[in-house]
Structure formats: structure tokens, C-alpha cells
Write an enzyme that holds these catalytic residues in place. Structure first.
Site, mmCIF file in Angstrom:
data_model
loop_
_atom_site.group_PDB
_atom_site.id
_atom_site.type_symbol
_atom_site.label_atom_id
_atom_site.label_comp_id
_atom_site.label_asym_id
_atom_site.label_seq_id
_atom_site.Cartn_x
_atom_site.Cartn_y
_atom_site.Cartn_z
ATOM 1 N N ASP A 256 -6.966 -12.370 9.063
ATOM 2 C CA ASP A 256 -7.233 -12.188 10.493
ATOM 3 C C ASP A 256 -8.718 -12.365 10.791
ATOM 4 O O ASP A 256 -9.545 -12.447 9.872
ATOM 5 C CB ASP A 256 -6.744 -10.807 10.961
ATOM 6 C CG ASP A 256 -7.049 -9.686 9.972
ATOM 7 O OD1 ASP A 256 -7.940 -9.868 9.115
ATOM 8 O OD2 ASP A 256 -6.410 -8.639 10.053
ATOM 9 N N ASN B 63 -1.796 3.460 11.411
ATOM 10 C CA ASN B 63 -0.604 3.361 12.263
ATOM 11 C C ASN B 63 0.421 2.384 11.699
ATOM 12 O O ASN B 63 1.358 1.997 12.390
ATOM 13 C CB ASN B 63 -1.007 2.943 13.686
ATOM 14 C CG ASN B 63 -1.658 1.567 13.727
ATOM 15 O OD1 ASN B 63 -1.694 0.859 12.727
ATOM 16 N ND2 ASN B 63 -2.172 1.180 14.884
ATOM 17 N N HIS C 95 -0.185 -0.748 10.648
ATOM 18 C CA HIS C 95 -0.397 -2.188 10.869
ATOM 19 C C HIS C 95 -0.733 -2.896 9.558
ATOM 20 O O HIS C 95 -1.292 -2.282 8.641
ATOM 21 C CB HIS C 95 -1.470 -2.462 11.948
ATOM 22 C CG HIS C 95 -2.888 -2.197 11.559
ATOM 23 N ND1 HIS C 95 -3.815 -1.629 12.415
ATOM 24 C CD2 HIS C 95 -3.584 -2.450 10.416
ATOM 25 C CE1 HIS C 95 -4.973 -1.550 11.819
ATOM 26 N NE2 HIS C 95 -4.868 -2.033 10.606
ATOM 27 N N GLU D 187 -0.165 -4.843 15.189
ATOM 28 C CA GLU D 187 -0.096 -3.440 15.577
ATOM 29 C C GLU D 187 1.360 -3.045 15.859
ATOM 30 O O GLU D 187 2.232 -3.920 15.943
ATOM 31 C CB GLU D 187 -0.956 -3.231 16.838
ATOM 32 C CG GLU D 187 -2.443 -3.538 16.642
ATOM 33 C CD GLU D 187 -3.199 -2.454 15.863
ATOM 34 O OE1 GLU D 187 -2.588 -1.689 15.091
ATOM 35 O OE2 GLU D 187 -4.437 -2.382 16.027
HETATM 36 C C1 F6R Z 1 -8.067 -6.417 7.330
HETATM 37 C C2 F6R Z 1 -6.789 -6.078 7.921
HETATM 38 C C3 F6R Z 1 -6.384 -4.669 8.222
HETATM 39 C C4 F6R Z 1 -6.829 -3.656 7.170
HETATM 40 C C5 F6R Z 1 -6.395 -2.251 7.587
HETATM 41 C C6 F6R Z 1 -6.901 -1.189 6.625
HETATM 42 O O1 F6R Z 1 -8.172 -7.816 7.177
HETATM 43 O O2 F6R Z 1 -6.068 -6.963 8.199
HETATM 44 O O3 F6R Z 1 -4.974 -4.627 8.329
HETATM 45 O O4 F6R Z 1 -6.292 -3.980 5.929
HETATM 46 O O5 F6R Z 1 -6.887 -1.965 8.860
HETATM 47 O O6 F6R Z 1 -8.299 -1.155 6.687
HETATM 48 P P1 F6R Z 1 -9.148 -0.336 5.633
HETATM 49 O O7 F6R Z 1 -8.920 -0.954 4.317
HETATM 50 O O8 F6R Z 1 -10.579 -0.485 6.091
HETATM 51 O O9 F6R Z 1 -8.654 1.074 5.707
#
Ligand code: F6R
Length: 258
Positions: free
Chosen positions: A65, A134, A136, A141
């Protein structure tokens, strides 16, 4: 699903690096996540590159992303983040580090082009994933279609709040992103999701033991033929069957794969 529960985040990183190393040795196409969770894994791979000569020269990488509205050179763009934290420390040229173009004028066209780029590379062999509090994955989301493709998504306020630590203030965090869809992500040959810390415990339980539902996008891993979930004890704390997962893994016969 293969549920691997390890003592702490260092062991999670080493296990994830072991799995990725096998793919790297085959010159695979790697799907990379940003965020904090995989950083130790990337550091383990950088160390293996420096000390053991692990070469990424035959690999391609694709990001999950990208924020919308940040230039690729912005220090918090995911393209720049992955370069700074991982790819500039290994033997892979920037031309083989691909990400959705969140600064494109025509974002729909950029999304379609990204899907084409992944397809032209033969698809993703292994996709590394983190999970949001959450549920995702990528920036899919709650409420994301389980068959969605790369597209624009609006970040949930909790995601903006969680990611504010990388920016000056929550107001600086972009609220839109271009993300691979859940249908895109699940086309990867192997999904490897990492989760560490107690803040992820609820999401991990919903993903593994809750129903398959758009309200928990990570639950789509339940439909994948090869999903490995590696978590530390804290992130596994709400799993009802955690003792069973541990025992199943410890006694796994060599002929049984998943
Ligand atoms: C990052 C992404 C997000 C993260 C998720 C967890 O490219 O796509 O889905 O993997 O938000 O983030 P962290 O690892 O910072 O807790």
C-alpha cells in the site's frame, strides 16, 4: 492455517526471516508490508545479507500500500520507508522495488497499472503482512470487500491515530491510501502474517477464530490454502485454542504440511 506461537518478537522475526530466506534463495517475488511489526524481520534479513551473503539480486518486491498525497520521496511515504528500513541495505536496485503510485493524478489508473505490474512479474510468491488493531491488512479497513482489488481506501480514525507516531501530528497523517485489495492479497502463493504485542491480541483472535467477515478483513486468511500466522505470546493471548495450536505444531508429522 498454520498458527505459530513464539515467546517474543525477536523469535517471531527470526522465524519469519527463515521462511523468507527460502524464497529469497529461489529469486522469488516478495510482497512487503511496512509498519513496525516486520522491521525486526527486515533487520534479520539485512544481517543475513551482510554476514552470510544472502543475495536478493534475483528478487522483485511489491509493497502492499501507499499513502495518497505524499510524493514517493517523502520520508513517510511507504516507498521511502521500505527503502530506508530495508531495501537500500540489500542488493536489490530501486527499479525492483515496486509500490502503488499514491501521487498519481489518476489513482484508478495507477491502481490498475499496479495490478498489471504484479501480474507481469508472475504474481507474489510470498506476502508478508501485519495486522491493524481493527483487523485491517494492507489498508483494507473493516467493511472491505473480501474480493476487492487495488483501490483507494479511507483510513479508519484508529489507523490514523496509530500511524500518527510516524508523523509530526495526527493532522499530518494522510487519510487516504492506495492499497492492494483483499482479493489481490489472497492471490499470493503464501501469506505470512506477523503479530506482536498485546494490542494485537483481539485482532488475532478475530482473524483466526472469528467468522469470515468483512468487518475483520484479516479473516480472509481463513480462505487461503497457505497462510502462516506467526505471533508472540502477547498477541496470541486471546486465542481460545492456543494450547492446541502449540501442540499441533510441536507434534506435526513430517508428511503434513498445513
Ligand atoms: C503496512 C500495512 C498495515 C500494517 C498494520 C500494522 O504496509 O499495510 O496493514 O501492517 O497497520 O502496523 P504495525 O506493524 O505498525 O502495527
Amino acid at each position: 492455517m498454520e498458527i505459530v506461537i513464539l515467546d517474543d518478537s525477536e523469535k517471531v522475526a527470526e522465524r519469519a526471516a527463515d521462511i523468507l530466506e527460502d524464497y529469497v534463495r529461489r529469486g522469488a517475488t516478495l510482497g512487503l508490508a511496512t509498519g513496525s511489526t516486520p522491521l525486526h524481520t527486515y533487520q534479520a534479513l539485512i544481517r543475513r545479507h551482510r554476514e552470510e551473503g544472502l543475495s536478493f539480486a534475483d528478487c522483485h518486491t511489491f509493497l502492499l500500500d501507499e499513502y495518497i498525497g505524499l510524493s514517493a520521496q517523502h520520508e513517510q511515504s511507504y516507498r521511502e520507508t521500505i527503502r530506508r528500513e530495508f531495501t537500500r541495505h540489500i542488493d536489490i536496485p530501486d527499479t525492483k522495488v515496486h509500490g502503488p503510485d499514491g501521487s498519481a493524478e489518476d489513482l484508478q489508473a495507477a491502481a490498475e497499472m499496479y495490478e498489471q505490474q504484479m501480474a507481469a512479474a508472475g504474481g507474489i510468491d510470498i506476502q508478508t503482512l501485519g495486522v491493524g488493531r481493527n483487523g485491517h491488512i494492507g489498508f483494507n479497513e473493516p467493511g472491505s470487500s473480501l474480493v476487492s482489488r487495488t483501490r483507494v481506501k479511507t483510513l479508519h480514525p484508529h489507523t490514523v491515530q496509530d500511524n500518527a507516531r510516524f508523523f509530526g501530528s495526527p493532522q499530518d497523517v494522510p487519510i487516504h491510501a492506495l492499497t492492494q485489495g483483499l482479493g489481490t492479497i489472497t492471490e499470493a502463493g503464501h501469506l505470512m502474517l506477523l503479530a506482536t504485542g498485546e494490542t494485537k491480541a483481539e485482532a488475532v483472535a478475530a482473524m483466526v477464530e472469528g467468522p469470515l467477515a468483512a468487518v475483520c478483513p484479516a479473516s480472509v486468511l481463513q480462505c487461503h490454502p497457505r497462510a502462516t500466522i506467526i505471533c508472540d505470546e502477547a498477541a496470541a493471548a486471546h486465542l481460545k485454542y492456543r494450547d492446541y495450536y502449540r501442540a499441533a505444531l510441536a507434534t506435526k508429522p513430517s508428511w503434513q504440511h498445513h
